[in-house]
Design a protein around this motif. Structure first.
Motif, PDB file in Angstrom:
ATOM      1  N   ARG A 134       4.615   7.984 -17.177  1.00 52.94           N
ATOM      2  CA  ARG A 134       4.321   9.348 -16.751  1.00 52.94           C
ATOM      3  C   ARG A 134       5.241  10.384 -17.387  1.00 52.94           C
ATOM      4  O   ARG A 134       5.206  11.562 -17.051  1.00 52.94           O
ATOM      5  CB  ARG A 134       4.419   9.444 -15.221  1.00 52.94           C
ATOM      6  CG  ARG A 134       3.352   8.650 -14.477  1.00 52.94           C
ATOM      7  CD  ARG A 134       1.954   9.195 -14.715  1.00 52.94           C
ATOM      8  NE  ARG A 134       1.831  10.577 -14.302  1.00 52.94           N
ATOM      9  CZ  ARG A 134       1.368  10.975 -13.118  1.00 52.94           C
ATOM     10  NH1 ARG A 134       0.982  10.067 -12.231  1.00 52.94           N
ATOM     11  NH2 ARG A 134       1.277  12.247 -12.821  1.00 52.94           N
ATOM     12  N   SER A 169       4.946  10.988  -4.023  1.00 51.96           N
ATOM     13  CA  SER A 169       3.582  11.180  -4.521  1.00 51.96           C
ATOM     14  C   SER A 169       3.290  10.251  -5.693  1.00 51.96           C
ATOM     15  O   SER A 169       2.230   9.609  -5.754  1.00 51.96           O
ATOM     16  CB  SER A 169       3.382  12.635  -4.940  1.00 51.96           C
ATOM     17  OG  SER A 169       2.084  12.836  -5.452  1.00 51.96           O
ATOM     18  N   ASP A 171       0.531   7.043  -5.898  1.00 51.53           N
ATOM     19  CA  ASP A 171      -0.393   6.857  -7.022  1.00 51.53           C
ATOM     20  C   ASP A 171      -0.244   5.453  -7.610  1.00 51.53           C
ATOM     21  O   ASP A 171      -1.231   4.785  -7.919  1.00 51.53           O
ATOM     22  CB  ASP A 171      -0.131   7.900  -8.113  1.00 51.53           C
ATOM     23  CG  ASP A 171      -0.612   9.289  -7.738  1.00 51.53           C
ATOM     24  OD1 ASP A 171      -1.323   9.422  -6.725  1.00 51.53           O
ATOM     25  OD2 ASP A 171      -0.265  10.246  -8.457  1.00 51.53           O
ATOM     26  N   TYR A 172       1.013   5.039  -7.764  1.00 52.56           N
ATOM     27  CA  TYR A 172       1.295   3.707  -8.320  1.00 52.56           C
ATOM     28  C   TYR A 172       0.761   2.611  -7.402  1.00 52.56           C
ATOM     29  O   TYR A 172       0.213   1.605  -7.876  1.00 52.56           O
ATOM     30  CB  TYR A 172       2.805   3.560  -8.525  1.00 52.56           C
ATOM     31  CG  TYR A 172       3.266   2.168  -8.882  1.00 52.56           C
ATOM     32  CD1 TYR A 172       2.987   1.603 -10.124  1.00 52.56           C
ATOM     33  CD2 TYR A 172       4.002   1.405  -7.967  1.00 52.56           C
ATOM     34  CE1 TYR A 172       3.416   0.323 -10.445  1.00 52.56           C
ATOM     35  CE2 TYR A 172       4.435   0.132  -8.277  1.00 52.56           C
ATOM     36  CZ  TYR A 172       4.142  -0.408  -9.516  1.00 52.56           C
ATOM     37  OH  TYR A 172       4.572  -1.675  -9.828  1.00 52.56           O
ATOM     38  N   LEU A 231      -3.005   2.512  -8.054  1.00 51.57           N
ATOM     39  CA  LEU A 231      -3.372   2.067  -9.402  1.00 51.57           C
ATOM     40  C   LEU A 231      -2.897   0.661  -9.719  1.00 51.57           C
ATOM     41  O   LEU A 231      -3.542  -0.073 -10.479  1.00 51.57           O
ATOM     42  CB  LEU A 231      -2.778   3.025 -10.445  1.00 51.57           C
ATOM     43  CG  LEU A 231      -3.349   4.438 -10.473  1.00 51.57           C
ATOM     44  CD1 LEU A 231      -2.474   5.333 -11.350  1.00 51.57           C
ATOM     45  CD2 LEU A 231      -4.777   4.431 -10.990  1.00 51.57           C
ATOM     46  N   SER A 261      -5.666   6.306 -16.178  1.00 48.91           N
ATOM     47  CA  SER A 261      -5.381   7.361 -15.209  1.00 48.91           C
ATOM     48  C   SER A 261      -4.583   8.501 -15.836  1.00 48.91           C
ATOM     49  O   SER A 261      -4.840   9.674 -15.576  1.00 48.91           O
ATOM     50  CB  SER A 261      -4.619   6.782 -14.019  1.00 48.91           C
ATOM     51  OG  SER A 261      -4.233   7.797 -13.120  1.00 48.91           O
ATOM     52  N   THR A 263      -6.907  11.595 -13.539  1.00 48.82           N
ATOM     53  CA  THR A 263      -7.569  11.293 -12.271  1.00 48.82           C
ATOM     54  C   THR A 263      -7.611   9.779 -12.067  1.00 48.82           C
ATOM     55  O   THR A 263      -7.176   9.010 -12.919  1.00 48.82           O
ATOM     56  CB  THR A 263      -9.024  11.816 -12.257  1.00 48.82           C
ATOM     57  OG1 THR A 263      -9.803  11.032 -13.183  1.00 48.82           O
ATOM     58  CG2 THR A 263      -9.086  13.288 -12.654  1.00 48.82           C
ATOM     59  N   PHE A 264      -8.173   9.374 -10.921  1.00 43.57           N
ATOM     60  CA  PHE A 264      -8.402   7.951 -10.654  1.00 43.57           C
ATOM     61  C   PHE A 264      -9.766   7.507 -11.168  1.00 43.57           C
ATOM     62  O   PHE A 264     -10.154   6.350 -10.984  1.00 43.57           O
ATOM     63  CB  PHE A 264      -8.341   7.661  -9.149  1.00 43.57           C
ATOM     64  CG  PHE A 264      -6.966   7.795  -8.565  1.00 43.57           C
ATOM     65  CD1 PHE A 264      -5.850   7.403  -9.271  1.00 43.57           C
ATOM     66  CD2 PHE A 264      -6.789   8.308  -7.286  1.00 43.57           C
ATOM     67  CE1 PHE A 264      -4.577   7.509  -8.735  1.00 43.57           C
ATOM     68  CE2 PHE A 264      -5.533   8.417  -6.726  1.00 43.57           C
ATOM     69  CZ  PHE A 264      -4.419   8.021  -7.455  1.00 43.57           C
ATOM     70  N   ARG A 321      -8.172   6.589  -2.254  1.00 42.11           N
ATOM     71  CA  ARG A 321      -8.099   7.357  -3.489  1.00 42.11           C
ATOM     72  C   ARG A 321      -8.298   8.862  -3.253  1.00 42.11           C
ATOM     73  O   ARG A 321      -7.598   9.688  -3.805  1.00 42.11           O
ATOM     74  CB  ARG A 321      -9.153   6.855  -4.490  1.00 42.11           C
ATOM     75  CG  ARG A 321      -8.735   5.602  -5.215  1.00 42.11           C
ATOM     76  CD  ARG A 321      -9.877   5.001  -6.014  1.00 42.11           C
ATOM     77  NE  ARG A 321      -9.381   4.083  -7.017  1.00 42.11           N
ATOM     78  CZ  ARG A 321      -8.916   2.874  -6.784  1.00 42.11           C
ATOM     79  NH1 ARG A 321      -8.880   2.423  -5.542  1.00 42.11           N
ATOM     80  NH2 ARG A 321      -8.480   2.094  -7.757  1.00 42.11           N
ATOM     81  N   ARG A 348      -5.781   9.687   0.356  1.00 37.54           N
ATOM     82  CA  ARG A 348      -4.497   9.006   0.522  1.00 37.54           C
ATOM     83  C   ARG A 348      -4.322   8.484   1.943  1.00 37.54           C
ATOM     84  O   ARG A 348      -3.227   8.466   2.490  1.00 37.54           O
ATOM     85  CB  ARG A 348      -3.330   9.921   0.139  1.00 37.54           C
ATOM     86  CG  ARG A 348      -3.384  10.362  -1.319  1.00 37.54           C
ATOM     87  CD  ARG A 348      -2.068  10.917  -1.791  1.00 37.54           C
ATOM     88  NE  ARG A 348      -2.074  11.096  -3.232  1.00 37.54           N
ATOM     89  CZ  ARG A 348      -0.983  11.283  -3.952  1.00 37.54           C
ATOM     90  NH1 ARG A 348       0.191  11.318  -3.358  1.00 37.54           N
ATOM     91  NH2 ARG A 348      -1.047  11.434  -5.248  1.00 37.54           N
TER      92      ARG A 348
END
Length: 457
Positions: free
Chosen positions: A158, A188, A192-193, A196, A206, A211-212, A332, A335
């Motif tokens: 990232r 945050s 996400d991690y 994913l 991603s 996005t997802f 997704r 959350r």
């Protein structure tokens, strides 16, 4: 696709700089980035690379037919493809997907003695394949196990620098809370991690799209691929049994008692019939096994009940992908972790501990509510680790610390959604720092991380 930096990059560089290096075997489950990492390393360090994939190019499985010596193998490769060059001192032989041709491991001894060419092997260690490879190459190889990306590697992907983890570790060592911006940002990113997982292709997708979108499809295809691997590399009754165990992991993790119950897998299922199935999944890297300690004391190895264990996926993104559509979509889009909240955070903690080199152990006292999620250790002490999905006091951990029955337990670590702090011999830290726990305890052993002002009672 942009290359994503991996911990393996540093290992490969150190291996290359060792004048006494032996042939290297990089093992791990499928699609964790083994091939791409080795290729990038090879391009940067060798004038000439000979790459052979035993799955995509089955004709090369014949290269050991005339003998296992370096000269015989090189001659056979040249006969199949005369364009391949072999320059002594400048050539890397990269044998990929070696689970499809385990006999290649027998050649490693001869390449090590010969010394003209460097050799790296890679593959998914499925079924009996790695046991054959191990027996055929013992004493003449170096092993490296590669996993999907951990949270530090995700941060690199990232755009965060290598100093980011150092900064996090400094907070932990000094028991200095993170700022509001740091907490918000890292929490945050960590969620996400969690969604994913660490499979490089999923992470790269991603990041590329922002996005997802499409990631769930990729994860579910990977699940299908894993299930297909089981069908491909397992024969007979064990095939159905292994698939049953694999497919039952999410539903059993979602329960309050996360101990894996073989009796729930199939009608009349008995542990002795399924022992080998769990071992197969563990050796393949698909799952991590957390074993129940017989008693919370050192040493940890061997001190467990082999009939009691929990199963976690080797990559938590696969766990998320196996949830029902409604739960996965809610996670997704909103959350919202729902009933899987405890399972998700416990799973991601198990994954982080395993990737940092810890064995996984928990404790459940018979006829008691006393239960501890995980245990790690310092040089001297046994350290309970609690993963709190909701606000709570870590009652079992405090019981272990306070009781004279457990003299090797002096303090514990609680992982939660909040900030850094300590109280009554319990050090608290955010979930997103779990990958740093081993480094933190090493700093503690070196006297550079007090953790608690006085670990003595």
């Amino acid at each position: 696709m942009t290359y994503l930096k991996r911990h393996a990059d540093d290992f490969l560089g150190a291996w290359k700089s060792d004048p006494h290096r032996l042939p290297l075997i990089v093992k791990g489950p499928r699609q964790v980035g083994k091939t791409e990492t080795i290729r990038r390393f090879a391009r940067a360090h060798y004038a000439n690379v000979v790459e052979i994939n035993f799955v995509e190019e089955p004709k090369y499985r014949a290269i050991t037919a005339d003998g296992y010596g370096a000269d015989a193998v090189v001659r056979s490769i040249s006969l199949i493809d005369p364009s391949k060059r072999f320059l002594p001192g400048e050539t890397l032989l990269f044998f990929d997907e070696i689970q499809a041709h385990p006999d290649i491991a027998t050649t490693l001894k001869f390449f090590a003695i010969d010394g003209r060419f460097d050799v790296i092997c890679s593959g998914s260690m499925l079924g009996i394949g790695y046991r054959r490879i191990e027996s055929n190459s013992v004493g003449y190889k170096t092993d490296y196990e590669m996993y999907s990306m951990d949270f530090e590697e995700y941060l690199w992907a990232r755009g965060y620098g290598e100093d980011t983890a150092d900064g996090m570790l400094a907070h932990l060592c000094e028991a200095r809370p993170f700022s509001q911006v740091e907490m918000s940002t890292f929490s945050s990113l960590f969620l996400d991690y969690c969604v994913l997982g660490g499979m490089p292709a999923v992470v790269a997708s991603s990041i590329r799209t922002g996005t997802f979108e499409g990631t769930l499809r990729m994860q579910r295809q990977l699940i299908v691929d894993y299930q297909e691997d089981i069908r491909k590399y397992v024969e007979g009754l064990d095939q159905a049994r292994i698939l049953n165990v694999f497919n039952h992991i999410p539903v059993q993790l979602a329960k309050e008692n996360k101990k894996f119950q073989i009796s729930k897998v199939a009608r009349g299922a008995r542990f002795r019939d399924y022992r080998g199935c769990v071992e197969w999944l563990e050796s393949s890297g698909m799952v991590n096994v957390c074993r129940c300690l017989s008693y919370p004391e050192l040493p940890l190895k061997g001190n467990y009940d082999e009939n009691k264990f929990k199963l976690y996926f080797g990559d938590t993104g696969l766990f998320v992908a196996m949830l029902d559509d409604e739960a996965s979509d809610d996670l997704r889009a909103n959350r919202n972790l729902g009933v899987y909240k405890g399972a998700l955070y416990e799973s991601i903690a198990a994954e982080a501990l395993h990737k940092s080199g810890y064995g996984l152990y928990y404790y459940k006292k018979e006829d008691s509510t006393l239960e501890q999620d995980f245990f790690v250790r310092t040089h001297e002490w046994l350290v309970p680790v609690e993963v709190k999905a909701r606000k709570g006091t870590a009652k079992s951990m405090r019981t272990l610390i306070a009781s004279d029955s457990y003299p090797e337990i002096r303090f514990g670590v609680k992982l939660h959604a909040g900030n850094i702090g300590s109280s009554e011999h319990v050090f608290t830290a955010p979930y997103f720092t779990t990958f740093l726990l081993r480094r933190l305890l090493r700093e503690y052993d070196a006297g550079r991380a007090p953790l608690l002002d006085d670990p003595e009672r």
